[in-house]
Design an enzyme around this catalytic site. Structure first.
Site, PDB file in Angstrom:
ATOM      1  N   GLU A   1      51.595  16.451  45.617  1.00 51.88           N
ATOM      2  CA  GLU A   1      50.718  17.206  46.499  1.00 51.88           C
ATOM      3  C   GLU A   1      49.708  16.247  47.118  1.00 51.88           C
ATOM      4  O   GLU A   1      49.142  15.432  46.401  1.00 51.88           O
ATOM      5  CB  GLU A   1      49.960  18.297  45.740  1.00 51.88           C
ATOM      6  CG  GLU A   1      49.179  19.178  46.694  1.00 51.88           C
ATOM      7  CD  GLU A   1      48.438  20.329  45.997  1.00 51.88           C
ATOM      8  OE1 GLU A   1      48.550  20.478  44.764  1.00 51.88           O
ATOM      9  OE2 GLU A   1      47.764  21.066  46.698  1.00 51.88           O
TER      10      GLU A   1
ATOM     11  N   ALA B   1      44.059  16.875  37.887  1.00 48.58           N
ATOM     12  CA  ALA B   1      45.335  17.266  37.307  1.00 48.58           C
ATOM     13  C   ALA B   1      46.199  17.907  38.379  1.00 48.58           C
ATOM     14  O   ALA B   1      45.728  18.165  39.485  1.00 48.58           O
ATOM     15  CB  ALA B   1      45.121  18.252  36.165  1.00 48.58           C
ATOM     16  N   MET B   2      47.458  18.172  38.030  1.00 48.39           N
ATOM     17  CA  MET B   2      48.385  18.718  39.018  1.00 48.39           C
ATOM     18  C   MET B   2      49.318  19.743  38.382  1.00 48.39           C
ATOM     19  O   MET B   2      49.906  19.490  37.343  1.00 48.39           O
ATOM     20  CB  MET B   2      49.178  17.555  39.649  1.00 48.39           C
ATOM     21  CG  MET B   2      50.202  17.997  40.670  1.00 48.39           C
ATOM     22  SD  MET B   2      49.409  18.791  42.111  1.00 48.39           S
ATOM     23  CE  MET B   2      50.700  19.928  42.583  1.00 48.39           C
TER      24      MET B   2
ATOM     25  N   GLU C   1      45.093  24.685  35.959  1.00 48.17           N
ATOM     26  CA  GLU C   1      46.472  24.283  36.288  1.00 48.17           C
ATOM     27  C   GLU C   1      47.458  25.335  35.780  1.00 48.17           C
ATOM     28  O   GLU C   1      48.440  25.646  36.448  1.00 48.17           O
ATOM     29  CB  GLU C   1      46.805  22.911  35.696  1.00 48.17           C
ATOM     30  CG  GLU C   1      45.848  21.787  36.079  1.00 48.17           C
ATOM     31  CD  GLU C   1      45.556  21.658  37.565  1.00 48.17           C
ATOM     32  OE1 GLU C   1      46.433  22.032  38.367  1.00 48.17           O
ATOM     33  OE2 GLU C   1      44.447  21.218  37.924  1.00 48.17           O
TER      34      GLU C   1
HETATM   35  N1  B3K Z   1      46.514  20.932  43.245  1.00 48.15           N
HETATM   36  C1  B3K Z   1      45.989  19.690  42.766  1.00 48.15           C
HETATM   37  C2  B3K Z   1      45.445  18.870  43.882  1.00 48.15           C
HETATM   38  C3  B3K Z   1      46.175  17.627  44.145  1.00 48.15           C
HETATM   39  C4  B3K Z   1      45.741  17.033  45.452  1.00 48.15           C
HETATM   40  C5  B3K Z   1      46.114  15.640  45.625  1.00 48.15           C
HETATM   41  N2  B3K Z   1      45.733  15.097  46.901  1.00 48.15           N
HETATM   42  C6  B3K Z   1      44.937  19.875  41.730  1.00 48.15           C
HETATM   43  C7  B3K Z   1      44.446  21.261  41.562  1.00 48.15           C
HETATM   44  O1  B3K Z   1      43.663  21.741  42.333  1.00 48.15           O
HETATM   45  O2  B3K Z   1      44.855  21.923  40.654  1.00 48.15           O
HETATM   46 ZN    ZN Z   2      44.004  23.721  41.906  1.00 43.87          ZN
END
Ligand code: B3K
Ligand code: ZN
Length: 872
Positions: A123, A264-265, A300
């Site tokens: 992402e 985190a992701m 997450e």
């Molecule tokens: N969705 C990820 C964000 C990652 C973005 C990287 N450029 C983290 C989060 O908000 O849970």
């Molecule tokens: Zn998020």
């Protein structure tokens, strides 16, 4: 670089039915073979459209074939970040082999190596660094992933979904195949390969699905995973109870990695975490760290529904998943800990950092209308203000109707990629309300200002609140229409009790929708003191002409905990603003006794929650005072804050000592809310005591440092000693701390941060020396943040040194990082982008550094966008 607009959105020309990936992980290269089944999209306007694939310049294309027929370079066109293939049938399988070098990927996007292990971050647009693909969230596909690697070096090979097959090859390599049964966009793809250990647990969902939970980390960190595991189980239960959302796979995995751009992701079934957001142990982690782990694990996990099952149509809709998920995790943390304290923390962040963003050159709506680089829009506005917007929906609709709305949203859009409009529509449908004015919160940038006055008509026992709203122009938007602002209000009688309002409630949510509007309360027997914007019911700046006595009264009596704290803030801000003006005029500083008396009252009130007391007694930060200032007077803010702190410390010394002693319990460490509260109050007391600069309190701090059985207490003492004027002890504890913790990377980060934020003269030289220290690694974002970001953001006096050295230093870092890791470079720029807020001398120096970066050549899109918007 070109600008991408929301208004130009078009559906993709092709859909994907299935994506099969095969990774050959090696030391010098990784080969990626993708086999993708495409179908022409009947919704696409033009049937003749070519297939447009995204691919980063670092991709080496080795082979491209359609239904087995190899394409020659005349059959496609590669231009910039895109690969175009014209003249395609309606159905076909495209095979593509790319060669990449994860070991040289310093941007930490796509597939890269962290401490010898392979991992991914896709992402928002990282997948295009792996293979050619329609790297956009509205293309959802079923993924099957095979990973092949050396068995000794990379015994653990993970991807999304369920493991369906595995085997060995004769050359010491092994392979594992994963299948994800849920269609997903490429940004949720993940892969991990490394020498990892794990802890395992089990969870049974409310409908009886058995789920295996695994958290992976390097062997040395295995003892720091239990807290995250418990947080995960709590989150899973909470999401069932509060949102009716169950987990949907047989396995849920988290992997801890040391090199990570963000926190985190939420990759499907395989979350990847910055070690700083998952590892926790009493000896190495402070209380705030525990709470962060709990919050991020929950965040997450909650994305599995708000983000993965229902995802974003395009990146302009980012807040659809982020604002909503931040709201969900904030509700969760409020339920797990003290709700009022959580609210105070969230609002503090919003008011200092998000309001500053709204007032800066990068101001944008929660749903931006355009961008150059989407990575620049993972902002406080999209996340935190986006959360506030969802919270307002919750306030306006009430918890029950809001839940109906979220159920409808999830049911209606399961498996789809949708927009913030779809989210609001679900809320409109269940409530029968017209939400068109409300939606301005998504499309208009800037922080609305609400001015309120009160008028009491004794004869008719009527109280009227007159409200006026305006929203200042932002660089992206000159004029704004009035917002729908929910203002939660209570009225206090002279004894401090809530006066019953319509229907017997003591809080009413007024809906301010016009520029100017009055609200009348009937049957109000005495002139009340209004408690406004209770719980911070809208992300606005609200002004009411309270006297200091009234603020003290609200501090003592408001039934709304948040507003009690806020009254204390307003009192302190008012007093400090006057003192800053005095300082500018060269007048003697004299502290209004009202503040000291009010603090004394709060300290003596044994009924109050300890965490609340600590929050109330924390002076507004330099960052918050800066945000509030018309022109930021660095020295004035710093000196005045010191002066007020020291005066309070000297006057309430005995009380602070008693508080310290009363709360210095010998119980073993626990991160529960009550214990956290006790430590926060104790360490606040110690901070005030240290401000007196007395030897005896230095001894107290040293004793705490030596005897603490937990990082919260030892780090609090360390910080106070290092930041004090006791130079010799400071250097002793710093050395001791490093000796003791040098093998704990996250603790070393704290050690760096304590030095970076030390306000004493010469901080820049110390920071530069630390960059050469073996503990520092300029390729690791956590180290960069601990040393450089902390210096620039939390060492006001030194960063803003009038010789310009702080600005020059930061610009030098950015010029290097621009090539190495553009996302981090661009984030680091933030303090310089605020140049217009400072007086001429500093402002000119800051601007000159921005210009120097601009002229350094070869700018990444990330840095280019922030620079170009900052230099207009
Ligand atoms: N969705 C990820 C964000 C990652 C973005 C990287 N450029 C983290 C989060 O908000 O849970
Ligand atoms: Zn998020």
């Amino acid at each position: 670089p070109s600008v991408i607009y929301l208004k130009d959105y078009e559906v993709p020309a092709f859909r994907v039915e299935q994506t099969e990936l095969r990774f050959e992980l090696e030391e010098e290269q990784t080969l990626v073979r993708s086999q993708v089944r495409y179908v022409r999209n009947p919704d696409s306007a033009n049937r003749q459209h070519p297939l447009v694939l995204d691919g980063h310049e670092t991709l080496e294309l080795q082979r491209l074939s359609i239904d087995g027929e190899v394409l020659s370079d005349k059959d496609y066109r590669r231009s910039g970040e895109q690969l175009l293939i014209p003249n395609l049938p309606d159905h076909f399988t495209l095979e593509c082999i790319t060669r990449i070098e994860p070991q040289n990927n310093t941007a930490l996007e796509g597939l890269y190596k962290s401490d010898g292990m392979f991992c991914t971050q896709c992402e928002a647009e990282g997948f295009r660094r792996i293979t050619f693909y329609q790297d956009r969230p509205d293309v959802m596909a079923l993924f099957e992933t095979t990973i092949v690697a050396d068995k000794l070096r990379y015994p653990v090979l993970l991807s999304n979904g369920n493991m369906v097959d595995a085997g060995e090859e004769d050359d010491g390599r092994h392979w594992v195949k994963w299948q994800d049964p849920f269609p997903k966009p490429a940004y949720l793809f993940a892969l991990v390969g490394g020498d990892l250990q794990f802890i395992e647990d089990r969870y049974t969902t409310s409908s009886g699905r058995h789920v295996v939970l695994k958290i992976f980390a390097e062997a040395k960190d295995l003892d720091k995973l239990e807290y995250a595991m418990n947080s995960l189980k709590h989150s899973m239960r909470w999401d069932e109870q509060v949102y009716g959302r169950e987990y949907d796979l047989d396995i849920f995995m988290i992997v801890a990695v040391d090199f990570f751009n963000m926190g985190a992701m939420e990759n499907k079934g395989l979350n990847i975490f910055n070690t700083s957001c998952v590892l926790a142990h009493p000896e190495t982690t402070v209380d705030a760290g525990f709470q962060r782990v709990e919050g991020v694990v929950a965040h997450e996990y909650f994305h599995n529904w708000s983000g993965n099952r229902v995802t974003c149509r395009d990146w302009f809709q980012l807040s659809l998943k982020e604002g909503f998920t931040v709201f969900r995790d904030s509700q969760f943390s409020a339920d797990m800990n003290s709700a009022t304290v959580k609210r105070i923390e969230d609002v503090t962040l919003l008011r200092t950092a998000q309001f500053a963003e709204d007032a800066g050159p990068m101001a944008h709506p929660v749903r931006p209308a355009s961008f150059i680089e989407i990575s620049n829009f993972y902002t406080l506005t999209v996340y935190e203000k986006g959360c506030e917007v969802v919270r307002m929906l919750h306030t306006l609709l009430g918890a029950q109707t809001f839940r109906k709305g979220s159920d409808l949203y999830f049911d209606r859009h399961d498996g789809q990629a949708v927009t913030t409009d779809d989210f609001v529509q679900a809320m409109a449908d269940v409530s029968g309300r017209d939400m068109s004015r409300f939606k301005l919160w998504y499309s208009q940038s800037g922080t609305p200002q609400v001015s309120v006055t009160g008028e009491y008509d004794a004869q008719n026992q009527r109280y009227t609140l007159h409200m006026h709203q305006r929203c200042p122009a932002t660089p992206d938007m000159a004029t704004k229409q009035p917002f729908l602002i929910p203002v939660a209000v209570g009225l206090l009688d002279p004894q401090g009790a809530d006066i019953p309002l319509q229907g017997g409630e003591t809080t009413e949510v007024l809906e301010l929708i016009a520029t100017e509007q009055s609200f009348v309360f009937e049957n109000i027997p005495v002139e009340p003191i209004p408690s406004l914007l209770r719980g911070f019911s809208a992300p606005v700046k609200l002004k009411f002409p309270y006297s200091r006595e009234q603020l003290v009264f609200l501090m003592q009596h408001d039934s709304d905990g948040f507003n009690r704290w806020d009254a204390a803030q307003q009192l302190a801000v008012g007093i400090m603003s006057e003192l800053i003006a005095d300082h500018q005029q060269g007048r003697e500083l004299i502290l209004d006794q009202a503040l000291v008396d009010a603090y004394q009252q709060v300290l003596s009130d044994t009924e109050l929650d300890k965490a609340m007391v600590a929050k109330v007694l924390t002076l507004p930060s330099e960052a918050y005072l800066s945000e509030l200032a018309e022109v930021i007077d660095v020295d004035g803010i710093y000196r005045v804050r010191r002066f007020v702190r020291d005066s309070i410390a000297n006057q309430l010394e005995t009380l602070f000592l008693r508080i310290y002693q009363d709360n210095n319990s010998a119980e073993p460490y626990s991160p529960d809310a009550a214990s956290v509260a006790r430590r926060s109050l104790k360490n606040l007391a110690l901070a005030y005591l240290m401000a007196t600069e007395k030897q005896e309190y230095l001894q107290l701090a040293l004793q705490q440092y030596r005897q603490a059985d937990n990082m919260t207490d030892s780090q609090a003492a360390l910080t106070l000693i290092v930041h004090s004027g006791f130079a010799q002890q400071a250097s002793e504890v710093l050395d001791d701390f490093y000796q003791r913790w040098q093998n704990e990377s996250l603790v070393v980060n704290q050690w760096l941060a304590v030095q970076a934020s030390d306000p004493k003269e010469g901080a820049l030289a110390r920071v530069q020396a630390l960059q050469q220290h073996p503990a520092y690694d300029g390729a690791n974002p956590n180290k960069i943040r601990s040393l450089i970001s902390i210096f620039c953001a939390q060492n006001m006096l030194n960063f803003h040194n009038t010789d310009g050295s702080g600005y020059r230093f930061l610009a030098d870092q950015i010029i290097v990082l621009n090539k190495q890791n553009p996302q981090i470079a661009s984030r680091l720029l933030t303090p310089l982008t605020r140049w217009k807020r400072y007086p001429q001398e500093r402002s000119a120096l800051m601007k000159a550094e921005l210009e120097r970066i601009r002229n350094s050549g070869d700018l990444s899109r990330d840095v280019f966008e922030v620079l170009s918007k900052s230099l207009v």
